[in-house]
Design a protein around this motif. Sequence first.
Motif, PDB file in Angstrom:
ATOM      1  N   ILE A 163      80.165  10.380 -18.987  1.00 14.67           N
ATOM      2  CA  ILE A 163      81.084   9.239 -18.987  1.00 14.67           C
ATOM      3  C   ILE A 163      80.497   8.095 -18.158  1.00 14.67           C
ATOM      4  N   ARG A 164      79.959   8.411 -16.995  1.00 15.57           N
ATOM      5  CA  ARG A 164      79.366   7.369 -16.145  1.00 15.57           C
ATOM      6  C   ARG A 164      78.181   6.700 -16.842  1.00 15.57           C
ATOM      7  N   THR A 165      77.388   7.480 -17.545  1.00 16.67           N
ATOM      8  CA  THR A 165      76.244   6.914 -18.280  1.00 16.67           C
ATOM      9  C   THR A 165      76.729   5.980 -19.376  1.00 16.67           C
ATOM     10  N   LEU A 166      77.761   6.399 -20.102  1.00 19.04           N
ATOM     11  CA  LEU A 166      78.323   5.556 -21.158  1.00 19.04           C
ATOM     12  C   LEU A 166      78.831   4.233 -20.590  1.00 19.04           C
ATOM     13  N   LEU A 167      79.570   4.302 -19.492  1.00 19.09           N
ATOM     14  CA  LEU A 167      80.125   3.095 -18.886  1.00 19.09           C
ATOM     15  C   LEU A 167      79.028   2.156 -18.409  1.00 19.09           C
ATOM     16  N   LYS A 168      77.953   2.716 -17.883  1.00 16.29           N
ATOM     17  CA  LYS A 168      76.834   1.885 -17.435  1.00 16.29           C
ATOM     18  C   LYS A 168      76.188   1.177 -18.615  1.00 16.29           C
ATOM     19  N   LYS A 169      76.022   1.876 -19.727  1.00 21.45           N
ATOM     20  CA  LYS A 169      75.424   1.269 -20.916  1.00 21.45           C
ATOM     21  C   LYS A 169      76.284   0.145 -21.474  1.00 21.45           C
ATOM     22  N   LEU A 170      77.601   0.227 -21.254  1.00 24.94           N
ATOM     23  CA  LEU A 170      78.531  -0.779 -21.752  1.00 24.94           C
ATOM     24  C   LEU A 170      78.839  -1.862 -20.716  1.00 24.94           C
ATOM     25  N   ASP A 171      78.194  -1.785 -19.569  1.00 23.20           N
ATOM     26  CA  ASP A 171      78.440  -2.730 -18.473  1.00 23.20           C
ATOM     27  C   ASP A 171      79.896  -2.719 -18.023  1.00 23.20           C
ATOM     28  N   LEU A 172      80.531  -1.573 -18.112  1.00 25.67           N
ATOM     29  CA  LEU A 172      81.907  -1.403 -17.633  1.00 25.67           C
ATOM     30  C   LEU A 172      81.856  -0.778 -16.245  1.00 25.67           C
ATOM     31  N   THR A 173      81.419  -1.555 -15.293  1.00 23.41           N
ATOM     32  CA  THR A 173      81.145  -1.023 -13.959  1.00 23.41           C
ATOM     33  C   THR A 173      82.047  -1.611 -12.873  1.00 23.41           C
ATOM     34  N   GLU A 174      83.064  -2.362 -13.253  1.00 22.40           N
ATOM     35  CA  GLU A 174      83.980  -2.917 -12.255  1.00 22.40           C
ATOM     36  C   GLU A 174      84.822  -1.806 -11.628  1.00 22.40           C
ATOM     37  N   SER A 175      85.130  -1.952 -10.372  1.00 20.91           N
ATOM     38  CA  SER A 175      86.066  -1.056  -9.698  1.00 20.91           C
ATOM     39  C   SER A 175      87.462  -1.670  -9.741  1.00 20.91           C
ATOM     40  N   LEU A 176      88.451  -0.887  -9.353  1.00 18.43           N
ATOM     41  CA  LEU A 176      89.801  -1.465  -9.228  1.00 18.43           C
ATOM     42  C   LEU A 176      89.816  -2.551  -8.167  1.00 18.43           C
ATOM     43  N   GLY A 177      88.980  -2.395  -7.157  1.00 18.26           N
ATOM     44  CA  GLY A 177      88.878  -3.440  -6.137  1.00 18.26           C
ATOM     45  C   GLY A 177      88.406  -4.751  -6.723  1.00 18.26           C
ATOM     46  N   ASP A 178      87.470  -4.685  -7.666  1.00 13.61           N
ATOM     47  CA  ASP A 178      87.001  -5.893  -8.335  1.00 13.61           C
ATOM     48  C   ASP A 178      88.114  -6.572  -9.122  1.00 13.61           C
ATOM     49  N   MET A 179      89.115  -5.793  -9.500  1.00 11.77           N
ATOM     50  CA  MET A 179      90.236  -6.328 -10.268  1.00 11.77           C
ATOM     51  C   MET A 179      91.375  -6.820  -9.388  1.00 11.77           C
ATOM     52  N   GLY A 180      91.178  -6.758  -8.099  1.00 12.67           N
ATOM     53  CA  GLY A 180      92.179  -7.272  -7.171  1.00 12.67           C
ATOM     54  C   GLY A 180      93.056  -6.230  -6.528  1.00 12.67           C
TER      55      GLY A 180
END
Length: 383
Positions: A318-335
Amino acid sequence: MEFQYYLPVNLVFGRGKSDLIGEKAAALGKKALLVTGGRSTKESGLLAKTERLLQEKEISFVLFDKVEPNPLTTTVYQGSEIAVSEGCDLVIALGGGSSLDAAKGIAFQAINGGNISDYIYGRKNSDKALPVLAVPTTCGTGSEGNGFAVMTNPETLDKKSLRCRAIIPACSIIDPLLMTTMPKSVLASVGFDALCHNLDGYISSIAQPLTDIMALEGFGLAAESLVKLYEDTGDMESWDKLCMASTLGGMVINTAGVTALHGMEHPVSGLKNAIHGRGLAALAPYVLEASIQGAPQKFAKLSRLLGGKDESDFTAQIRTLLKKLDLTESLGDMGITEADLSWLTDNCLKISAAGMANHPVVFGREEIRALYRSAIGRDTASD
């Protein structure tokens, strides 16, 4: 083996099938409320095409283009008032999942009136709504394949779905050609949502044989196509596969429901108006890692579909997939901050009680809070 399955949905699937919008609308009504957002369907030309196809079939229409990314109950009220005052007997949804959900809510509200939260929370029930013709332009929510309409109450920030058989679209036209104008960032988030719908429904304790079959197929199609499309948006076969994955996911959760991943994300996008797919991505590694012990055999199958070997490397996949999709924001990044943890936990248990109870591991309040805290990220969560 015992189960019950019922989902009366009319799917018209294939490249170019949006040419049938006028024909399918004519079978459902004579005056349509066109429900969409403010920009994408205008820029892509779909709105103008729909208006032309309706005119050719002598169907009159009124435009409602006020739908926001996380649709509000107040938006549903506004749209339903127009539908009633204009005498619309049909609702046509054009756009992403937000437009489809808003249109379904409007179709319900136009017939039933009152406080829609009464129906969302089950204090009242109805099996009536205007017919809905759904034409999705994103392949993520699967709203074209179920009787769910997710909306946020701006007063309470509760993001919860109206669930009713009457809002299952009378017809859904899934045309992969309509998806190709999505920006890559949108593709990544909605495609991950499609994958997660199939995952959530598959691991649900109320899953059953038919939903398992659809969920595994949908998850596999999403896993196979999503990264390919992110790297090459001209791959039409992958568009077909991802659209099928999205629709299957919507159908799966209609029966098997969503579980903790969606249950925990809805408070995030309700509170911060975050992009749903990115909220899922921020939570997924933590929530799913804590869930494997409850359904190891199912997670092993999912891992293999991602290219892994068994449940032991599912989270890494799952982490590899998210990295390939540039879905790397944390909840902190979302405020999201430490100060939000109590509200998120309480709201999750309020609005997602059923989904949390159907998860393979039933998390307690402190476990939910800890998972949220982990997903904030080290830089923003203080001890």
